[in-house]
Design an enzyme around this catalytic site. Structure first.
Site, mmCIF file in Angstrom:
data_model
loop_
_atom_site.group_PDB
_atom_site.id
_atom_site.type_symbol
_atom_site.label_atom_id
_atom_site.label_comp_id
_atom_site.label_asym_id
_atom_site.label_seq_id
_atom_site.Cartn_x
_atom_site.Cartn_y
_atom_site.Cartn_z
ATOM 1 C CG HIS A 53 -0.074 -0.028 2.667
ATOM 2 N ND1 HIS A 53 0.015 -0.978 3.283
ATOM 3 C CD2 HIS A 53 0.271 1.142 2.960
ATOM 4 C CE1 HIS A 53 0.786 -0.615 4.478
ATOM 5 N NE2 HIS A 53 0.825 0.864 4.583
ATOM 6 C CB ALA A 54 0.889 4.272 -1.356
#
Length: 135
Positions: A53-54
């Site tokens: 994820h970011a």
């Protein structure tokens, strides 16, 4: 301005050496942000991956307090892999960087300092959304 993998950096954690054992300290301006959450990953199988994820707004600082693991950093254009294996060094990950953690050694523990509390709306969990968000 969009962050790149060049904005990710390994930082030294102040260490007090003593014949009885070392002491590492995170306080004051050790990190370039105030942290609001600390969590840790442990008992991760060596073939498992974490992250994926970011964050739109949150910054994170990762430390291998025991064992080792790899962090693959991706800014949408370039990628690099950082190995964390020393408890007195941590990886600063600014906003907008996709990360994947893997290759955990037996007994590895990853401690994460985050600049905010958990907010699902801050996560980008699909890589295709990450590509669109940061174009």
């Amino acid at each position: 301005m969009k962050n790149t993998i060049d904005n990710c950096q390994v930082l030294d954690i102040p260490k007090i050496a003593d014949h009885r054992g070392n002491l590492a300290v995170i306080e004051g301006d050790t990190l370039p942000f105030d942290f609001k959450r600390v969590y840790y990953l442990y008992d991760v199988p060596s073939d498992a991956h974490r992250g994926g994820h970011a964050h739109k707004e949150q910054q994170e600082f990762l430390i291998a307090v025991s064992g080792s693991f790899e962090v693959i950093l991706d800014d949408g254009i370039n990628k690099k892999t950082v190995t964390l294996n020393k408890p007195n060094k941590g990886l600063l990950i600014p906003t907008g960087i996709w990360r994947e953690l893997g290759n955990f050694s037996s007994g590895a523990i990853c401690v994460v300092f985050s600049s905010d509390v958990f907010l699902e709306s801050d996560y980008i969990r699909e890589y295709s959304e990450f590509e669109k968000f940061y174009r």
